[in-house]
Write a protein that holds these residues in place. Sequence first.
Motif, PDB file in Angstrom:
ATOM      1  N   LEU A  10       0.822  -1.216   0.000  1.00 11.04           N
ATOM      2  CA  LEU A  10       0.000   0.000   0.000  1.00 11.04           C
ATOM      3  C   LEU A  10       0.854   1.264   0.000  1.00 11.04           C
ATOM      4  O   LEU A  10       0.556   2.223  -0.726  1.00 11.04           O
ATOM      5  N   LEU A  11       1.912   1.289   0.789  1.00 14.39           N
ATOM      6  CA  LEU A  11       2.762   2.475   0.844  1.00 14.39           C
ATOM      7  C   LEU A  11       3.587   2.656  -0.422  1.00 14.39           C
ATOM      8  O   LEU A  11       3.675   3.757  -0.974  1.00 14.39           O
ATOM      9  N   SER A  12       4.194   1.578  -0.904  1.00 17.62           N
ATOM     10  CA  SER A  12       5.080   1.699  -2.068  1.00 17.62           C
ATOM     11  C   SER A  12       4.312   1.936  -3.368  1.00 17.62           C
ATOM     12  O   SER A  12       4.880   2.459  -4.323  1.00 17.62           O
ATOM     13  N   ASN A  13       3.037   1.578  -3.401  1.00 22.22           N
ATOM     14  CA  ASN A  13       2.239   1.791  -4.609  1.00 22.22           C
ATOM     15  C   ASN A  13       1.390   3.057  -4.549  1.00 22.22           C
ATOM     16  O   ASN A  13       0.631   3.335  -5.480  1.00 22.22           O
ATOM     17  N   ASP A  14       1.509   3.822  -3.483  1.00 19.62           N
ATOM     18  CA  ASP A  14       0.813   5.100  -3.389  1.00 19.62           C
ATOM     19  C   ASP A  14       1.701   6.178  -4.010  1.00 19.62           C
ATOM     20  O   ASP A  14       2.855   6.361  -3.586  1.00 19.62           O
ATOM     21  N   ALA A  15       1.186   6.892  -5.006  1.00 21.34           N
ATOM     22  CA  ALA A  15       1.988   7.869  -5.741  1.00 21.34           C
ATOM     23  C   ALA A  15       2.509   8.992  -4.849  1.00 21.34           C
ATOM     24  O   ALA A  15       3.658   9.427  -4.997  1.00 21.34           O
ATOM     25  N   THR A  16       1.703   9.449  -3.914  1.00 20.13           N
ATOM     26  CA  THR A  16       2.139  10.544  -3.044  1.00 20.13           C
ATOM     27  C   THR A  16       3.242  10.081  -2.100  1.00 20.13           C
ATOM     28  O   THR A  16       4.266  10.760  -1.941  1.00 20.13           O
ATOM     29  N   VAL A  17       3.047   8.915  -1.470  1.00 22.02           N
ATOM     30  CA  VAL A  17       4.060   8.382  -0.557  1.00 22.02           C
ATOM     31  C   VAL A  17       5.363   8.133  -1.302  1.00 22.02           C
ATOM     32  O   VAL A  17       6.429   8.593  -0.883  1.00 22.02           O
ATOM     33  N   THR A  70      14.677  15.280   8.088  1.00 25.98           N
ATOM     34  CA  THR A  70      15.404  16.370   8.725  1.00 25.98           C
ATOM     35  C   THR A  70      14.593  17.664   8.662  1.00 25.98           C
ATOM     36  O   THR A  70      14.938  18.639   9.315  1.00 25.98           O
ATOM     37  N   SER A  71      13.516  17.660   7.900  1.00 31.25           N
ATOM     38  CA  SER A  71      12.653  18.830   7.745  1.00 31.25           C
ATOM     39  C   SER A  71      11.322  18.613   8.461  1.00 31.25           C
ATOM     40  O   SER A  71      10.638  17.616   8.216  1.00 31.25           O
ATOM     41  N   TYR A  72      10.947  19.540   9.311  1.00 26.13           N
ATOM     42  CA  TYR A  72       9.670  19.460  10.031  1.00 26.13           C
ATOM     43  C   TYR A  72       8.497  19.411   9.051  1.00 26.13           C
ATOM     44  O   TYR A  72       7.612  18.567   9.162  1.00 26.13           O
ATOM     45  N   THR A  73       8.493  20.290   8.075  1.00 32.03           N
ATOM     46  CA  THR A  73       7.411  20.340   7.091  1.00 32.03           C
ATOM     47  C   THR A  73       7.333  19.043   6.291  1.00 32.03           C
ATOM     48  O   THR A  73       6.249  18.512   6.054  1.00 32.03           O
ATOM     49  N   ILE A  76       5.849  16.075   8.218  1.00 30.52           N
ATOM     50  CA  ILE A  76       4.389  16.200   8.288  1.00 30.52           C
ATOM     51  C   ILE A  76       3.757  15.779   6.969  1.00 30.52           C
ATOM     52  O   ILE A  76       2.734  15.083   6.946  1.00 30.52           O
ATOM     53  N   ASP A  77       4.362  16.165   5.854  1.00 33.60           N
ATOM     54  CA  ASP A  77       3.843  15.760   4.540  1.00 33.60           C
ATOM     55  C   ASP A  77       3.882  14.244   4.366  1.00 33.60           C
ATOM     56  O   ASP A  77       2.930  13.639   3.868  1.00 33.60           O
TER      57      ASP A  77
END
Length: 133
Positions: A10-17, A70-73, A76-77
């Motif tokens: 599910l994670l590896s096939n999700d375009a956003t992830v 290493t980035s807070y933003t 979160i994304d």
Amino acid sequence: MTIGKAIYYLLSNDATVSGLVSTRIFPEVADQEQAMPFIVYNIRSNDPSDVQTGPSSLDTASIEIACYSTSYTQVIDVASAVRLALDRVGGTYSGVNVQSIQYTTETMDFEEAQRAYKVMACLLYTSDAADER
């Protein structure tokens, strides 16, 4: 516990992830020098339903998913993308029957040793245990 196969699928096939972490999705542990951002998932427990007439027909597993950056933003994304990819999902993924995945909690932390932000999400997975035999 075959849920790990479904989580990875599910994670590896999700375009956003995958757009955020590429293929940096790991079971249990990531390499110490792994480039960030990345995701680590752990199956914390599996609780079969007790029935008197035979083997459990329903399993509920507790899953932890840690997102690092290493980035807070950016962390979160990544955590938001993971939630969208997994919360309330059902179906068959990588041969694993998923009745439901429920997003239950989330915590934010900063890991000084890695100099990285970490979002830890906890989920509950329910499956028809008979499908996993």
